[in-house]
Design a protein around this motif. Structure first.
Motif, PDB file in Angstrom:
ATOM      1  N   GLU A   1      50.541  47.265  38.297  1.00  0.00           N
ATOM      2  CA  GLU A   1      50.398  48.464  39.131  1.00  0.00           C
ATOM      3  C   GLU A   1      51.516  48.545  40.168  1.00  0.00           C
ATOM      4  OE1 GLU A   1      45.606  47.973  38.756  1.00  0.00           O
ATOM      5  OE2 GLU A   1      46.352  49.583  40.006  1.00  0.00           O
TER       6      GLU A   1
ATOM      7  N   ASP B   1      38.758  56.137  39.115  1.00  0.00           N
ATOM      8  CA  ASP B   1      39.460  54.859  39.149  1.00  0.00           C
ATOM      9  C   ASP B   1      39.073  54.140  40.449  1.00  0.00           C
ATOM     10  OD1 ASP B   1      42.889  53.932  38.271  1.00  0.00           O
ATOM     11  OD2 ASP B   1      41.123  52.742  38.743  1.00  0.00           O
ATOM     12  N   TRP B   2      39.512  52.907  40.596  1.00  0.00           N
ATOM     13  CA  TRP B   2      39.172  51.979  41.670  1.00  0.00           C
ATOM     14  C   TRP B   2      39.382  52.608  43.046  1.00  0.00           C
ATOM     15  CZ3 TRP B   2      37.912  46.678  40.739  1.00  0.00           C
ATOM     16  CH2 TRP B   2      37.844  45.875  41.864  1.00  0.00           C
TER      17      TRP B   2
ATOM     18  N   ASP C   1      39.191  45.594  31.745  1.00  0.00           N
ATOM     19  CA  ASP C   1      40.531  46.044  31.339  1.00  0.00           C
ATOM     20  C   ASP C   1      41.044  45.192  30.193  1.00  0.00           C
ATOM     21  OD1 ASP C   1      40.671  46.548  34.642  1.00  0.00           O
ATOM     22  OD2 ASP C   1      41.451  48.130  33.341  1.00  0.00           O
TER      23      ASP C   1
ATOM     24  N   ARG D   1      53.830  50.410  36.171  1.00  0.00           N
ATOM     25  CA  ARG D   1      52.912  50.425  35.032  1.00  0.00           C
ATOM     26  C   ARG D   1      53.598  50.944  33.759  1.00  0.00           C
ATOM     27  NH1 ARG D   1      46.879  51.950  37.054  1.00  0.00           N
ATOM     28  NH2 ARG D   1      46.451  50.528  35.302  1.00  0.00           N
TER      29      ARG D   1
ATOM     30  N   ASN E   1      42.915  50.176  45.395  1.00  0.00           N
ATOM     31  CA  ASN E   1      42.865  49.121  44.383  1.00  0.00           C
ATOM     32  C   ASN E   1      42.466  47.789  44.997  1.00  0.00           C
ATOM     33  OD1 ASN E   1      43.457  50.941  42.531  1.00  0.00           O
ATOM     34  ND2 ASN E   1      45.626  50.471  42.426  1.00  0.00           N
TER      35      ASN E   1
ATOM     36  N   MET F   1      33.660  54.433  40.120  1.00  0.00           N
ATOM     37  CA  MET F   1      34.095  53.052  40.285  1.00  0.00           C
ATOM     38  C   MET F   1      34.264  52.795  41.787  1.00  0.00           C
ATOM     39  SD  MET F   1      37.451  51.141  38.722  1.00  0.00           S
ATOM     40  CE  MET F   1      37.195  51.685  37.040  1.00  0.00           C
TER      41      MET F   1
ATOM     42  N   PHE G   1      38.658  49.691  29.443  1.00  0.00           N
ATOM     43  CA  PHE G   1      39.410  50.788  30.071  1.00  0.00           C
ATOM     44  C   PHE G   1      40.774  50.904  29.393  1.00  0.00           C
ATOM     45  CE2 PHE G   1      36.027  50.880  32.893  1.00  0.00           C
ATOM     46  CZ  PHE G   1      35.894  49.729  33.671  1.00  0.00           C
TER      47      PHE G   1
ATOM     48  N   LYS H   1      43.079  56.923  29.579  1.00  0.00           N
ATOM     49  CA  LYS H   1      43.412  56.956  31.011  1.00  0.00           C
ATOM     50  C   LYS H   1      44.920  57.089  31.190  1.00  0.00           C
ATOM     51  CE  LYS H   1      43.818  51.956  31.858  1.00  0.00           C
ATOM     52  NZ  LYS H   1      43.214  50.761  32.481  1.00  0.00           N
ATOM     53  N   HIS H   2      45.371  57.509  32.383  1.00  0.00           N
ATOM     54  CA  HIS H   2      44.594  58.023  33.514  1.00  0.00           C
ATOM     55  C   HIS H   2      44.872  59.531  33.601  1.00  0.00           C
ATOM     56  CE1 HIS H   2      45.947  53.897  34.231  1.00  0.00           C
ATOM     57  NE2 HIS H   2      44.801  53.667  34.845  1.00  0.00           N
TER      58      HIS H   2
ATOM     59  N   LEU I   1      31.600  46.614  36.549  1.00  0.00           N
ATOM     60  CA  LEU I   1      32.918  46.300  35.968  1.00  0.00           C
ATOM     61  C   LEU I   1      33.451  44.974  36.494  1.00  0.00           C
ATOM     62  CD1 LEU I   1      36.141  47.747  37.413  1.00  0.00           C
ATOM     63  CD2 LEU I   1      34.048  48.001  38.745  1.00  0.00           C
TER      64      LEU I   1
ATOM     65  N   GLY J   1      37.056  43.877  37.852  1.00  0.00           N
ATOM     66  CA  GLY J   1      38.447  44.248  38.167  1.00  0.00           C
ATOM     67  C   GLY J   1      39.336  43.233  37.462  1.00  0.00           C
ATOM     68  N   GLY J   2      40.624  43.484  37.386  1.00  0.00           N
ATOM     69  CA  GLY J   2      41.541  42.556  36.719  1.00  0.00           C
ATOM     70  C   GLY J   2      41.380  41.164  37.290  1.00  0.00           C
TER      71      GLY J   2
ATOM     72  N   LEU K   1      44.884  57.991  39.713  1.00  0.00           N
ATOM     73  CA  LEU K   1      45.011  57.839  41.169  1.00  0.00           C
ATOM     74  C   LEU K   1      46.196  58.662  41.692  1.00  0.00           C
ATOM     75  CD1 LEU K   1      44.443  53.981  41.266  1.00  0.00           C
ATOM     76  CD2 LEU K   1      42.896  55.690  42.214  1.00  0.00           C
TER      77      LEU K   1
ATOM     78  N   MET L   1      39.260  58.148  32.165  1.00  0.00           N
ATOM     79  CA  MET L   1      39.389  57.728  33.564  1.00  0.00           C
ATOM     80  C   MET L   1      40.406  58.615  34.276  1.00  0.00           C
ATOM     81  SD  MET L   1      40.524  54.057  35.206  1.00  0.00           S
ATOM     82  CE  MET L   1      39.255  53.113  34.380  1.00  0.00           C
TER      83      MET L   1
HETATM   84  C1  GLC Z   1      42.927  49.704  38.454  1.00  0.00           C
HETATM   85  C2  GLC Z   1      43.669  50.605  37.489  1.00  0.00           C
HETATM   86  C3  GLC Z   1      42.849  50.993  36.291  1.00  0.00           C
HETATM   87  C4  GLC Z   1      41.863  49.885  35.967  1.00  0.00           C
HETATM   88  C5  GLC Z   1      40.886  49.791  37.120  1.00  0.00           C
HETATM   89  C6  GLC Z   1      39.879  48.648  36.936  1.00  0.00           C
HETATM   90  O1  GLC Z   1      43.239  50.037  39.754  1.00  0.00           O
HETATM   91  O2  GLC Z   1      44.234  51.782  38.025  1.00  0.00           O
HETATM   92  O3  GLC Z   1      43.752  51.224  35.210  1.00  0.00           O
HETATM   93  O4  GLC Z   1      41.175  50.198  34.769  1.00  0.00           O
HETATM   94  O5  GLC Z   1      41.534  49.623  38.369  1.00  0.00           O
HETATM   95  O6  GLC Z   1      40.524  47.413  37.005  1.00  0.00           O
END
Ligand code: GLC
Length: 603
Positions: free
Chosen positions: A464, A261-262, A86, A149, A480, A288, A135, A182-183, A43, A45-46, A229, A226
């Motif tokens: 978040e 989740d992360w 994401d 969120r 996270n 993840m 996601f 999700k979630h 993946l 991450g953001g 958390l 997903m």
């Molecule tokens: C984040 C979020 C989740 C996201 C994931 C991957 O912590 O909770 O919504 O898809 O990590 O970035």
């Protein structure tokens, strides 16, 4: 299909099975390791973007991971990798993408057909990057705007969330991208809106409010879910066998795979491997585990050999993952470089941006319009100002290029700021102050030469827990993307009052109104805020939520090309909701009920 899964599963070693269940983050795994450890998914991450963060860079990265996963030899079976991102309001990590309003604005539209079209466009721009899985959609039913969120939730009304759930899933999956509901479950119902907090409700309310939208997603054939958390009545969802195995998979008959989740398994036990065992046995299928993936693999293998995790549970998890990959057509798809959709010319296209601009128009909610100040006359002399007037990053919010979003215009290529949209239709309009929070405080323009002023104010981007409204204190260190320990970053603020969070807004609005000019305030925010003072000083007030890259959609409505049709997807508070995490919370007074919204042209 079942036969294909069974035949492939029967050929797999324990290492290959556990590898399929493992999802590292791209910064912590190489293509060679994908092959060596038989990794099933990677993946971003953001904000975790390859190369120059252009579609071609993403395609090259995915091609390398795919090629490694498909290199069959004596030790490795060819099982195509699944890459997840994401793409929650367009494929917004990638430079130049079409960026849609965040979900709360889509909720204000009350337009499921458009939500499906948004899914189709999003899927095209995800596949342009060689990616096969997003996601999204978030099915949170957010109740407390103090949650960071809130903007990822379509509405506080589970029926509206359900009406959108299946359509977004359909738009994405019919266009070749696996969706992820999700979630699971109750992420939007935590006490005082604390992110990753505790949802304290009885089972009847949990089902009526929070699990209900998933029924629509499952009926639409959503391929992945997903886990949240957050906790339900004090028990972490990531270890909740009843919710995952019995309710989601058993009672509701979910046939896809469940992804954690992360770092979501970490809090389950002090011993990491013990935590992993609990999460696997609770029914999670893919993990993840961005950085700790090697420990996850080694620990799980050991515990399977000790008999702490039945091989049947492993086989169920892997069968589900393989089934999704077959259903996605991954085994038939050429390598990312060779796919028709990769580097697709429609990425960020005008056609795509028109869909987003329509969504912006329909998402705007008119909360006040004294003496019909709106719609504005295109020939009028309009003074446009405010920290969010010319800031495409700010109007996009979180999960845009960076996890926490970006400020300014540089990182948002294509698209229009609110100012750029106004300038295009009102030749007499003037921008005062270059935006940004540094908008000249104290000095004000002389407005006697102008007919009206549009003041664009609001929140800076966040994502978040960093968007939470609560007393200062580290945002859940160690989870996270946040650094653990005292250095962990802080929540957004401790009040929903805009005048306290961003006093420059009220100073500007009041300063201009004092000169007698009609003030039209446009609020850029991820949620309802307490804006009573700003409302009083404004002649007209528009909630624009987080409109994304196509800010021109705001001008389309301010100047009457289209009427306001948006309606509040959640109640708008007149005061701070009561209580903190330790109390029952409870709602402060409601200023505007859910469903409220004025029109400007219909007299
Ligand atoms: C984040 C979020 C989740 C996201 C994931 C991957 O912590 O909770 O919504 O898809 O990590 O970035």
């Amino acid at each position: 299909m079942q036969e294909q899964v069974a035949v492939l599963l029967a050929r797999m070693t324990l290492d290959q099975k556990i590898g399929q269940m493992t999802q590292p983050e791209r910064m912590h795994v190489t293509p060679d390791e994908v092959k060596r450890y038989h990794i099933g998914s990677v993946l971003s991450g953001g904000g975790s973007c390859p190369g120059d963060n252009r579609p071609a860079d993403w395609v090259a990265m995915n091609d390398a991971y795919w090629a490694a996963s498909m290199e069959e030899d004596g030790d490795h079976l060819a099982i195509p990798i699944l890459y997840g991102v994401d793409a929650i309001h367009g494929n917004a990590n990638v430079l130049g993408a079409t960026i849609f309003p965040h979900n709360i604005g889509l909720g204000a539209m009350r337009d499921p057909d458009l939500v499906e079209r948004i899914g189709v466009v999003t899927a095209r721009e995800v596949r342009a990057a060689g990616v096969d899985w997003t996601f999204a959609p978030t099915l949170a039913v957010a109740h407390d705007p103090r949650w960071g969120r809130t903007y990822e939730s379509f509405s506080e009304d589970p029926e509206l969330v359900a009406a959108y759930a299946g359509r977004m899933v359909k738009g994405l999956q019919d266009s070749g991208v696996a969706a992820c509901a999700k979630h699971w479950v109750g992420d939007g119902g935590t006490r005082a809106g604390v992110d990753q907090g505790d949802t304290v409700v009885d089972e009847e309310e949990l089902r009526r409010v929070h699990t209900a939208p998933y029924t629509a997603a499952l009926e639409a054939g959503v391929l992945t879910v997903m886990v949240s958390l957050s906790s339900w009545n004090g028990e972490k969802c990531h270890g909740h066998r009843y919710l995952i195995q019995d309710v989601l998979k058993g009672e509701m008959g979910f046939r896809g795979f469940v992804v954690s989740d992360w770092n979501g398994i970490d809090p389950l036990a002090d011993d990491y491997t013990e935590a992993a065992v609990m999460a696997v046995n609770a029914g999670i299928d893919m993990f993840m585990v961005p950085e700790t993936w090697q420990a996850f693999i080694a620990g799980l293998r050991e515990r399977v050999e000790w008999g702490h995790v039945p091989i049947e549970r492993i086989d169920d998890a892997v069968a589900r993952i393989l089934r999704v990959k077959f259903l996605c057509g991954l085994f038939e798809r050429p390598r990312p470089w060779g796919r028709r959709g990769s580097n697709g010319s429609s990425f960020g296209s005008r056609e795509h941006r028109e869909v987003a601009r329509e969504a912006v128009r329909k998402s705007l909610v008119l909360l006040k319009n004294d003496a019909g100040v709106l719609p504005l006359d295109k020939g009028a002399r309009i003074l446009v100002t405010g920290p969010a007037a010319h800031d495409r990053g700010r109007q996009c919010g979180g999960f845009t290029v960076e996890w926490q979003g970006v400020g300014g215009n540089g990182a948002i290529e294509g698209g229009t700021s609110v100012w750029e949209g106004i300038r295009a239709v009102a030749p007499e309009a003037v921008l005062w102050g270059e935006g940004g929070d540094g908008t000249a405080v104290g000095e004000l323009p002389d407005t006697h030469d102008f007919d009206a002023t549009v003041v664009v104010v609001g929140e800076r981007p966040y994502a978040e827990g960093l968007g939470d409204i609560r007393e200062p204190g580290p945002v859940r260190p160690g989870t996270n993307h946040l650094p653990a320990g005292p250095g962990a970053l802080q929540p957004y603020g401790n009040t929903l009052e805009l005048a306290a969070l961003h006093p420059e807004a009220l100073r500007l609005i009041r300063g201009l109104a004092a000169q007698g000019i009609p003030v039209v305030t446009v609020l850029i925010s991820g949620r309802p805020l307490v804006v009573s003072a700003e409302l009083d000083a404004s002649r007209a007030f528009v909630s624009a939520w987080l409109p994304g890259s196509e800010g021109a959609g705001v001008a389309d409505v301010l100047f009457g090309d289209h009427d306001f049709v948006g309606r509040l997807p959640m109640a708008w508070p007149g005061e701070m909701p009561g209580g903190g995490e330790g109390t029952e919370g409870g709602r402060g007074g409601v200023l505007f009920p859910r469903g409220y919204g004025l029109s400007a042209t219909r007299k």
